[in-house]
Design an enzyme around this catalytic site. Structure first.
Site, PDB file in Angstrom:
ATOM      1  CD  GLU A 211      46.088  44.085  40.090  1.00 19.16           C
ATOM      2  OE1 GLU A 211      46.643  43.181  40.732  1.00 19.16           O
ATOM      3  OE2 GLU A 211      45.785  43.984  38.877  1.00 19.16           O
ATOM      4  CG  HIS A 453      19.286  33.473  65.889  1.00 15.80           C
ATOM      5  ND1 HIS A 453      19.843  34.556  65.245  1.00 15.80           N
ATOM      6  CD2 HIS A 453      18.995  33.882  67.152  1.00 15.80           C
ATOM      7  CE1 HIS A 453      19.876  35.584  66.086  1.00 15.80           C
ATOM      8  NE2 HIS A 453      19.372  35.200  67.246  1.00 15.80           N
TER       9      HIS A 453
HETATM   10  P1  NAD Z   1      46.382  35.864  40.242  1.00 12.57           P
HETATM   11  O1  NAD Z   1      46.204  35.561  38.811  1.00 12.57           O
HETATM   12  O2  NAD Z   1      45.321  35.543  41.216  1.00 12.57           O
HETATM   13  O3  NAD Z   1      46.673  37.435  40.425  1.00 12.57           O
HETATM   14  C1  NAD Z   1      47.731  38.077  39.769  1.00 12.57           C
HETATM   15  C2  NAD Z   1      47.483  39.572  39.891  1.00 12.57           C
HETATM   16  O4  NAD Z   1      48.626  40.239  39.403  1.00 12.57           O
HETATM   17  C3  NAD Z   1      46.288  40.042  39.080  1.00 12.57           C
HETATM   18  O5  NAD Z   1      45.509  40.888  39.873  1.00 12.57           O
HETATM   19  C4  NAD Z   1      46.944  40.786  37.919  1.00 12.57           C
HETATM   20  O6  NAD Z   1      46.154  41.840  37.438  1.00 12.57           O
HETATM   21  C5  NAD Z   1      48.221  41.300  38.576  1.00 12.57           C
HETATM   22  N1  NAD Z   1      49.325  41.569  37.665  1.00 12.57           N
HETATM   23  C6  NAD Z   1      49.709  40.875  36.573  1.00 12.57           C
HETATM   24  N2  NAD Z   1      50.796  41.429  36.007  1.00 12.57           N
HETATM   25  C7  NAD Z   1      51.125  42.516  36.780  1.00 12.57           C
HETATM   26  C8  NAD Z   1      52.151  43.500  36.736  1.00 12.57           C
HETATM   27  N3  NAD Z   1      53.071  43.489  35.780  1.00 12.57           N
HETATM   28  N4  NAD Z   1      52.163  44.445  37.712  1.00 12.57           N
HETATM   29  C9  NAD Z   1      51.231  44.470  38.683  1.00 12.57           C
HETATM   30  N5  NAD Z   1      50.234  43.572  38.759  1.00 12.57           N
HETATM   31  C10 NAD Z   1      50.193  42.592  37.834  1.00 12.57           C
HETATM   32  O7  NAD Z   1      47.785  35.181  40.630  1.00 12.57           O
HETATM   33  P2  NAD Z   1      48.420  34.888  42.050  1.00 12.57           P
HETATM   34  O8  NAD Z   1      47.828  35.754  43.094  1.00 12.57           O
HETATM   35  O9  NAD Z   1      49.886  34.921  41.823  1.00 12.57           O
HETATM   36  O10 NAD Z   1      47.958  33.393  42.321  1.00 12.57           O
HETATM   37  C11 NAD Z   1      48.338  32.349  41.412  1.00 12.57           C
HETATM   38  C12 NAD Z   1      47.318  31.245  41.392  1.00 12.57           C
HETATM   39  O11 NAD Z   1      47.312  30.559  42.624  1.00 12.57           O
HETATM   40  C13 NAD Z   1      45.915  31.755  41.148  1.00 12.57           C
HETATM   41  O12 NAD Z   1      45.275  30.925  40.235  1.00 12.57           O
HETATM   42  C14 NAD Z   1      45.273  31.646  42.494  1.00 12.57           C
HETATM   43  O13 NAD Z   1      43.880  31.425  42.406  1.00 12.57           O
HETATM   44  C15 NAD Z   1      45.996  30.465  43.114  1.00 12.57           C
HETATM   45  N6  NAD Z   1      45.981  30.613  44.558  1.00 12.57           N
HETATM   46  C16 NAD Z   1      44.832  30.379  45.233  1.00 12.57           C
HETATM   47  C17 NAD Z   1      44.774  30.575  46.589  1.00 12.57           C
HETATM   48  C18 NAD Z   1      43.510  30.323  47.323  1.00 12.57           C
HETATM   49  O14 NAD Z   1      42.665  29.611  46.820  1.00 12.57           O
HETATM   50  N7  NAD Z   1      43.300  30.925  48.475  1.00 12.57           N
HETATM   51  C19 NAD Z   1      45.878  31.047  47.281  1.00 12.57           C
HETATM   52  C20 NAD Z   1      47.022  31.289  46.565  1.00 12.57           C
HETATM   53  C21 NAD Z   1      47.063  31.068  45.196  1.00 12.57           C
END
Ligand code: NAD
Length: 474
Positions: A211, A453
């Site tokens: 990350e 509960h």
């Molecule tokens: P995200 O934006 O949630 O997370 C991306 C992550 O990648 C961040 O933590 C960021 O810091 C990191 N990152 C960015 N560039 C990087 C790099 N070069 N090297 C390492 N880390 C890096 O994106 P996501 O997880 O791909 O999800 C995409 C979208 O889909 C989001 O908006 C998410 O909320 C949505 N989604 C939601 C759900 C859910 O509601 N449960 C499930 C899947 C996806």
């Protein structure tokens, strides 16, 4: 021949098909143009398939730990083909349901690629939609009074780490895995990265998360991020934060991939059988004829007002294609608001601080409203109530007592500003907090609400009482 409609929706995902149903309920003659399958990302490549796999992983883990519950099961093995078949069956059932709803609502569905045309012989305004039909029949010309663009998004690749569907995977590719990889590097510890890390470690893979930021799931409250990191590490997930992957060092060889990353401990090399890149999603704005309109695109997203109108006031856009919170339930509510506005009825702008966000990992996490840090940055004086699942009887009964509920309240008004949860079944429990935000509840009102509960929801009541130091079981 050109067909006339009150509303044409480009894209039949959650944003599009829900909008279509409401439009039909309001008496609008409506059509959807969908290039792939009704249900979109959520049903076919997102929420539903990933949750089906997560559930299988959870059951596998539970079966392996069943002796804790006094249940001896013998040898536990994983049949991943069956896991994938079950996922497909769930998708199939829901897909049939969505198609049935379109029939019931008398919504025409055009299977093909829709493009918005500029002013033409059909209309003095841009908005006529030409559909290149998937079955190769002649293009259809649709003349609408209004259009909603709901074309969604797709996984965003990292430069140098192009998805190949085999070793370097997008989340779409990962859903189609035929077996559990022995090891995987997950680049990006956001929602997708963490759900996959949790699932794959439960299926028995060796998982490393790289990350870039200082903490995983960085949009959640910091305490939730830290607890998630602690609990995933306890289950064997290797999590490296402040890791900058050096894409140019990536090498694929003999069924494995290696890459270097700059970390706090210097440049390190990581190797695994597969790599999942989950660094966000990009909006589908290309190839839909935006250049034939005045519609503005900024940072890859279509610009809209609070009723989701673009610069062309009869063309709306909702869901992932406008950015913001890229969540299925947000897309569907944006679609409903747009349709209400089109139909001239009540259309209240969405208050995004009431939107619940969920992460379906193990443990689950869920939140609504402001994090503690955001509330402070916005100038609120806050008071915090926190309650651990360890003191909740039902959590012990479940065998899942890690995690907590945290409530951020306004010190001056007692208003609930944010609710953050990590632990068992919190993605179902967050709705109470969402309702509390919609009703502008004070923390004491949530604390005063009688929670049955024994239930996990008692943690919400206790956390609300803890805001004023009045929790009973702490
Ligand atoms: P995200 O934006 O949630 O997370 C991306 C992550 O990648 C961040 O933590 C960021 O810091 C990191 N990152 C960015 N560039 C990087 C790099 N070069 N090297 C390492 N880390 C890096 O994106 P996501 O997880 O791909 O999800 C995409 C979208 O889909 C989001 O908006 C998410 O909320 C949505 N989604 C939601 C759900 C859910 O509601 N449960 C499930 C899947 C996806």
């Amino acid at each position: 021949m050109a067909e006339e409609y009150d509303l044409i929706i480009l894209g039949g995902g959650t944003g599009g098909y829900v909008a279509a149903i409401r439009a039909s309920q309001l008496g609008l003659k409506t059509a959807i143009v969908e290039k792939s399958k009704l249900g979109g990302t959520c049903l076919h490549k997102g929420c539903i398939p990933s949750k089906a796999l997560l559930r299988s992983a959870e059951v596998f883990k539970m079966a392996k730990n069943s002796e804790e519950f006094g249940v001896n099961t013998g040898d536990i093995t994983l049949n991943f083909t069956k896991v994938q078949e079950r996922k497909q069956e769930i998708i199939h059932t829901l897909y049939s349901g969505v198609k049935g709803l379109m029939k019931k609502g008398k919504i025409d569905v055009y299977e093909g690629i829709g493009r918005i045309l500029g002013p033409s012989i059909f209309s003095p305004m841009p908005g006529t939609v030409s559909v290149e039909m998937n079955d190769g029949t002649d293009n259809q010309m649709l003349i609408p009074k209004n259009v909603i663009i709901a074309t969604g998004s797709r996984p965003r690749p990292l430069p140098g780490l192009t998805f190949d569907g085999d070793v370097i995977l997008s989340s779409d590719d990962a859903l189609e895995l035929e077996s559990v990889p022995s090891s995987i590097l997950i680049v990006g510890g956001g929602v997708i990265g963490i759900e996959w890390a949790s699932m794959l470690v439960d299926f028995g893979a060796k998982v490393t998360v790289l990350e870039y930021g200082g903490r995983i799931v960085p949009t959640e409250d910091e305490e939730v991020s830290r607890e998630m990191e602690r609990l995933l590490k306890k289950r064997g997930v290797d999590i490296v934060t402040k890791a900058r992957v050096l894409a140019e060092t990536m090498e694929k060889r003999d069924g494995s991939v290696t890459i270097q990353a700059e970390t706090a401990e210097g440049v390190k090399t990581y190797a695994a059988e597969k790599m999942l890149v989950s660094v966000g999603r990009q909006a589908n704005v290309e190839g839909i004829g935006l250049e034939n309109t005045e519609i503005e695109v900024e940072k890859g997203h279509i610009l809209v007002n609070e009723f989701y109108q673009t610069k062309e006031s009869h063309i709306y856009a909702v869901g992932d294609v406008i950015g913001g919170l890229q969540l299925a339930h947000v897309a569907s509510h944006e679609g409903l608001t747009a349709v209400h506005h089109i139909a001239g009825g009540e259309a209240d702008p969405i208050d995004y601080t009431t939107v619940p966000k969920c992460i379906y990992s193990s443990p689950e996490a869920a939140s609504v409203g402001l994090t503690e840090q955001e509330a402070k940055e916005q100038g609120y004086k806050v008071k915090i109530g926190k309650f651990s699942f360890r003191a909740i009887g039902k959590a012990l009964v479940y065998g899942e007592s890690d995690g907590f509920v945290k409530i951020v309240a306004d010190k001056q008004t007692d208003d609930l500003l944010g609710v953050h949860m990590i632990g068992p079944h919190v993605t179902d429990m967050i709705s109470e907090a969402g309702l509390a935000r919609v009703l502008d509840a004070a923390a004491w009102e949530v604390g005063h609400t009688i929670h049955p509960h024994p239930t996990l929801s008692e943690a919400v009541g206790e956390a609300a009482l803890a805001v004023d130091g009045k929790a009973i079981h702490s």
